[in-house]
Each structure stands twice: as C-alpha cells, then as structure tokens.
Design a protein around this motif. Structure first.
Motif, PDB file in Angstrom:
ATOM      1  N   PRO A 170       0.837  -1.198   0.000  1.00 27.09           N
ATOM      2  CA  PRO A 170       0.000   0.000   0.000  1.00 27.09           C
ATOM      3  C   PRO A 170       0.874   1.252   0.000  1.00 27.09           C
ATOM      4  O   PRO A 170       2.039   1.212   0.382  1.00 27.09           O
ATOM      5  CB  PRO A 170      -0.803  -0.124   1.296  1.00 27.09           C
ATOM      6  N   GLY A 171       0.293   2.355  -0.447  1.00 24.18           N
ATOM      7  CA  GLY A 171       1.029   3.616  -0.491  1.00 24.18           C
ATOM      8  C   GLY A 171       0.084   4.778  -0.666  1.00 24.18           C
ATOM      9  O   GLY A 171      -1.129   4.652  -0.488  1.00 24.18           O
ATOM     10  N   GLU A 172       0.653   5.909  -1.029  1.00 18.57           N
ATOM     11  CA  GLU A 172      -0.149   7.118  -1.264  1.00 18.57           C
ATOM     12  C   GLU A 172      -0.895   6.959  -2.585  1.00 18.57           C
ATOM     13  O   GLU A 172      -0.299   6.600  -3.591  1.00 18.57           O
ATOM     14  CB  GLU A 172       0.757   8.339  -1.316  1.00 18.57           C
ATOM     15  N   GLN A 173      -2.181   7.265  -2.572  1.00 24.24           N
ATOM     16  CA  GLN A 173      -3.015   7.098  -3.762  1.00 24.24           C
ATOM     17  C   GLN A 173      -3.541   8.456  -4.211  1.00 24.24           C
ATOM     18  O   GLN A 173      -3.930   9.280  -3.391  1.00 24.24           O
ATOM     19  CB  GLN A 173      -4.179   6.160  -3.433  1.00 24.24           C
ATOM     20  N   ARG A 174      -3.541   8.674  -5.522  1.00 24.23           N
ATOM     21  CA  ARG A 174      -4.076   9.903  -6.104  1.00 24.23           C
ATOM     22  C   ARG A 174      -4.421   9.652  -7.562  1.00 24.23           C
ATOM     23  O   ARG A 174      -4.090   8.609  -8.115  1.00 24.23           O
ATOM     24  CB  ARG A 174      -3.081  11.055  -5.977  1.00 24.23           C
TER      25      ARG A 174
ATOM     26  N   TRP B 125      -7.463   7.553 -14.165  1.00 25.51           N
ATOM     27  CA  TRP B 125      -6.597   6.516 -13.644  1.00 25.51           C
ATOM     28  C   TRP B 125      -6.116   6.914 -12.265  1.00 25.51           C
ATOM     29  O   TRP B 125      -6.006   8.092 -11.920  1.00 25.51           O
ATOM     30  CB  TRP B 125      -5.411   6.304 -14.575  1.00 25.51           C
ATOM     31  N   THR B 126      -5.769   5.921 -11.487  1.00 18.89           N
ATOM     32  CA  THR B 126      -5.249   6.123 -10.141  1.00 18.89           C
ATOM     33  C   THR B 126      -3.823   5.618 -10.101  1.00 18.89           C
ATOM     34  O   THR B 126      -3.495   4.613 -10.731  1.00 18.89           O
ATOM     35  CB  THR B 126      -6.105   5.341  -9.113  1.00 18.89           C
ATOM     36  N   VAL B 127      -2.971   6.316  -9.335  1.00 21.09           N
ATOM     37  CA  VAL B 127      -1.609   5.852  -9.104  1.00 21.09           C
ATOM     38  C   VAL B 127      -1.431   5.655  -7.602  1.00 21.09           C
ATOM     39  O   VAL B 127      -1.934   6.441  -6.798  1.00 21.09           O
ATOM     40  CB  VAL B 127      -0.543   6.830  -9.671  1.00 21.09           C
ATOM     41  N   ILE B 128      -0.740   4.589  -7.247  1.00 18.17           N
ATOM     42  CA  ILE B 128      -0.402   4.299  -5.857  1.00 18.17           C
ATOM     43  C   ILE B 128       1.119   4.251  -5.806  1.00 18.17           C
ATOM     44  O   ILE B 128       1.747   3.464  -6.528  1.00 18.17           O
ATOM     45  CB  ILE B 128      -1.020   2.961  -5.399  1.00 18.17           C
ATOM     46  N   GLN B 129       1.718   5.101  -4.952  1.00 19.67           N
ATOM     47  CA  GLN B 129       3.178   5.187  -4.866  1.00 19.67           C
ATOM     48  C   GLN B 129       3.634   4.928  -3.441  1.00 19.67           C
ATOM     49  O   GLN B 129       2.948   5.258  -2.486  1.00 19.67           O
ATOM     50  CB  GLN B 129       3.669   6.577  -5.287  1.00 19.67           C
ATOM     51  N   ARG B 130       4.838   4.384  -3.346  1.00 20.83           N
ATOM     52  CA  ARG B 130       5.416   4.083  -2.040  1.00 20.83           C
ATOM     53  C   ARG B 130       6.929   4.194  -2.169  1.00 20.83           C
ATOM     54  O   ARG B 130       7.503   3.850  -3.190  1.00 20.83           O
ATOM     55  CB  ARG B 130       5.020   2.659  -1.641  1.00 20.83           C
ATOM     56  N   GLY B 131       7.572   4.677  -1.114  1.00 20.42           N
ATOM     57  CA  GLY B 131       9.027   4.730  -1.075  1.00 20.42           C
ATOM     58  C   GLY B 131       9.560   6.137  -1.210  1.00 20.42           C
ATOM     59  O   GLY B 131       8.811   7.089  -1.459  1.00 20.42           O
ATOM     60  N   PRO B 132      10.871   6.273  -1.063  1.00 23.15           N
ATOM     61  CA  PRO B 132      11.483   7.601  -1.086  1.00 23.15           C
ATOM     62  C   PRO B 132      11.447   8.289  -2.455  1.00 23.15           C
ATOM     63  O   PRO B 132      11.449   9.518  -2.527  1.00 23.15           O
ATOM     64  CB  PRO B 132      12.924   7.355  -0.642  1.00 23.15           C
ATOM     65  N   LEU B 133      11.410   7.519  -3.539  1.00 24.95           N
ATOM     66  CA  LEU B 133      11.345   8.105  -4.876  1.00 24.95           C
ATOM     67  C   LEU B 133       9.905   8.084  -5.367  1.00 24.95           C
ATOM     68  O   LEU B 133       9.268   7.029  -5.358  1.00 24.95           O
ATOM     69  CB  LEU B 133      12.231   7.345  -5.864  1.00 24.95           C
ATOM     70  N   LYS B 134       9.394   9.209  -5.776  1.00 27.53           N
ATOM     71  CA  LYS B 134       8.049   9.277  -6.350  1.00 27.53           C
ATOM     72  C   LYS B 134       8.194   9.013  -7.849  1.00 27.53           C
ATOM     73  O   LYS B 134       8.278   9.939  -8.666  1.00 27.53           O
ATOM     74  CB  LYS B 134       7.391  10.629  -6.065  1.00 27.53           C
ATOM     75  N   LEU B 135       8.263   7.750  -8.204  1.00 30.22           N
ATOM     76  CA  LEU B 135       8.560   7.336  -9.576  1.00 30.22           C
ATOM     77  C   LEU B 135       7.527   7.849 -10.569  1.00 30.22           C
ATOM     78  O   LEU B 135       7.888   8.353 -11.635  1.00 30.22           O
ATOM     79  CB  LEU B 135       8.650   5.805  -9.650  1.00 30.22           C
ATOM     80  N   TRP B 136       6.247   7.737 -10.234  1.00 30.99           N
ATOM     81  CA  TRP B 136       5.215   8.154 -11.189  1.00 30.99           C
ATOM     82  C   TRP B 136       5.193   9.662 -11.339  1.00 30.99           C
ATOM     83  O   TRP B 136       4.949  10.169 -12.430  1.00 30.99           O
ATOM     84  CB  TRP B 136       3.845   7.604 -10.797  1.00 30.99           C
TER      85      TRP B 136
ATOM     86  N   GLY C  55      13.479   0.461  -2.894  1.00 32.86           N
ATOM     87  CA  GLY C  55      12.197  -0.100  -2.500  1.00 32.86           C
ATOM     88  C   GLY C  55      11.010   0.725  -2.971  1.00 32.86           C
ATOM     89  O   GLY C  55       9.864   0.430  -2.645  1.00 32.86           O
ATOM     90  N   SER C  56      11.283   1.765  -3.767  1.00 28.21           N
ATOM     91  CA  SER C  56      10.196   2.607  -4.277  1.00 28.21           C
ATOM     92  C   SER C  56       9.401   1.836  -5.311  1.00 28.21           C
ATOM     93  O   SER C  56       9.948   1.021  -6.051  1.00 28.21           O
ATOM     94  CB  SER C  56      10.755   3.881  -4.908  1.00 28.21           C
ATOM     95  N   GLN C  57       8.110   2.097  -5.355  1.00 31.11           N
ATOM     96  CA  GLN C  57       7.258   1.472  -6.356  1.00 31.11           C
ATOM     97  C   GLN C  57       6.085   2.381  -6.669  1.00 31.11           C
ATOM     98  O   GLN C  57       5.709   3.236  -5.867  1.00 31.11           O
ATOM     99  CB  GLN C  57       6.785   0.087  -5.917  1.00 31.11           C
ATOM    100  N   ALA C  58       5.559   2.204  -7.867  1.00 31.09           N
ATOM    101  CA  ALA C  58       4.360   2.925  -8.301  1.00 31.09           C
ATOM    102  C   ALA C  58       3.566   1.970  -9.169  1.00 31.09           C
ATOM    103  O   ALA C  58       4.141   1.168  -9.909  1.00 31.09           O
ATOM    104  CB  ALA C  58       4.736   4.179  -9.080  1.00 31.09           C
ATOM    105  N   ARG C  59       2.255   2.056  -9.064  1.00 27.81           N
ATOM    106  CA  ARG C  59       1.408   1.243  -9.928  1.00 27.81           C
ATOM    107  C   ARG C  59       0.168   2.035 -10.281  1.00 27.81           C
ATOM    108  O   ARG C  59      -0.293   2.868  -9.503  1.00 27.81           O
ATOM    109  CB  ARG C  59       1.066  -0.090  -9.280  1.00 27.81           C
ATOM    110  N   THR C  60      -0.323   1.796 -11.464  1.00 20.91           N
ATOM    111  CA  THR C  60      -1.501   2.516 -11.940  1.00 20.91           C
ATOM    112  C   THR C  60      -2.628   1.539 -12.208  1.00 20.91           C
ATOM    113  O   THR C  60      -2.399   0.355 -12.446  1.00 20.91           O
ATOM    114  CB  THR C  60      -1.187   3.306 -13.226  1.00 20.91           C
ATOM    115  N   GLN C  61      -3.837   2.082 -12.201  1.00 22.89           N
ATOM    116  CA  GLN C  61      -5.026   1.289 -12.499  1.00 22.89           C
ATOM    117  C   GLN C  61      -6.129   2.239 -12.909  1.00 22.89           C
ATOM    118  O   GLN C  61      -6.037   3.445 -12.677  1.00 22.89           O
ATOM    119  CB  GLN C  61      -5.446   0.466 -11.279  1.00 22.89           C
TER     120      GLN C  61
END
Length: 201
Positions: free
Chosen positions: A84-88, A144-155, A130-136
């Motif tokens: 899980p992570g920040e969603q927007r 679309w929604t993006v969920i990001q986690r970790g020190p790098l905001k990849l998306w 350990g950074s990750q981002a995923r979209t749906q």
C-alpha cells in the motif's frame, strides 16, 4: 568438385580469424546483391528516413537514428510485493508508456525504475530504494489512479517527463540527442539547450 577446390580456383586462399571470416563472407554476399553506389543510396535513404538531418555548408547531412538502449530483456529478480502507499489521480494516461518514445522519456525521468505491466496497469519498481508505483483505472471509471510508495516518487517523475515531451509535440526518438562530459551524461530534446535529463553515471 570440393569446396576447397572451388575456393582455390577463385584465387588466393587464406586462413582468417573468425570475425574477419564473417566480415569477408558478408562483404562477398553484399557485393553480389548491391553495388557500392546502390548500398550508399540505401544507407543514405535509411538515415534520411529514420535519423536526424542537419543543414551544413556542404548540404544536408543525415546521421544515424537513435538506437534503443537495452533491447535485451531485463535480468531476473526475486519476487516482489505490491505494498500500500499514497493514492491519487494520475495526470497522464498510463497506456502512453506502450509507445516507444513515451517509454524512453519515462525511463529518462525515472532511470532507476524497472517497468512492468502494460496499458492502464503499469508497475514501476526501484529495487535499490524499494520505491514502487502502480496505476489502475480509477474506481469510478473516470481516469486513472496511481499508488506510490518509497522515497522516490517514480510516477511523479514519469508524469513530469511525459508532460515536457508532450508540450514539445510528442516528438519521435530521433529528436533526442546526448551530451557526454567527463562528469555527467545528459539526454536532451530538440537541442542541447532544450529540456534535458541527467543520467546516473
């Protein structure tokens, strides 16, 4: 007649190192299929069609097209878990990354990220941080929604890079160039003083 007899009848026979042998074979085959003038014309047509063309005092000069980096598959990695992570809401359509040029820009914007997925379901992983981002597709079906986690905001980085690319008309890969200095490598768009991305050294 044996192959050796045929070769001897053609002239001097020499034992060649393997790379030289392949060069000799391909050169001989090419000489049978095209003259030097035809080869030069085909070469020029390819560069003109797919490379960049510059105006010079001697006339137009077409250079080699940009070659994709790392066309081989990524090295295997261990299993990972989407946490899980920040969603927007996403500012861009994730399916844009199915386009070669957009994917190139995304890799420039997030150079340490590995891309998985396709279409609306993109996954970006940075194993080192350990950074990750995923979209749906958004739950309400609007965007679309993006969920990001970790020190790098990849998306975030991908969205910013793609926005720059789109603001310049979403140009083809041939519009990118590179400046290499002893302490830095920089990929730029349209010109050396245009938008650019610094690559890790």
């Amino acid at each position: 007649m044996l192959l050796l007899d045929t070769l001897v009848s053609l002239g001097t026979v020499a034992r060649l190192r393997n790379p030289s042998l392949w060069d000799a074979i391909t050169t001989a085959l090419l000489r049978h299929s095209a003259t030097a003038t035809q080869a030069r014309k085909r070469h020029h047509a390819y560069y003109t069609a797919y490379g960049r063309t510059f105006d010079t005092p001697s006339g137009p000069l077409s250079v080699a097209p940009v070659m994709m980096a790392r066309t081989h598959d990524r090295p295997p990695h261990g299993p990972f878990e989407l946490l899980p992570g920040e969603q927007r809401k996403s500012r861009i359509d994730p399916a844009l990354l199915d386009d070669w040029s957009a994917r190139f820009v995304a890799q420039l914007a997030a150079p340490s990220a590995e891309r998985l997925g396709a279409g609306y379901e993109q996954i970006l992983l940075d194993v080192a941080t350990g950074s990750q981002a995923r979209t749906q597709v958004a739950e309400d079906g609007d965007g679309w929604t993006v969920i990001q986690r970790g020190p790098l905001k990849l998306w975030n980085a991908v969205e910013d890079g793609v926005a720059i690319w789109q603001s310049h008309g979403s140009p083809h890969l041939s519009e990118f160039g590179m400046t290499i200095a002893p302490d830095a490598q920089r990929v730029w768009l349209s010109s050396d003083n245009g938008p650019s991305w610094t690559l890790p050294v």
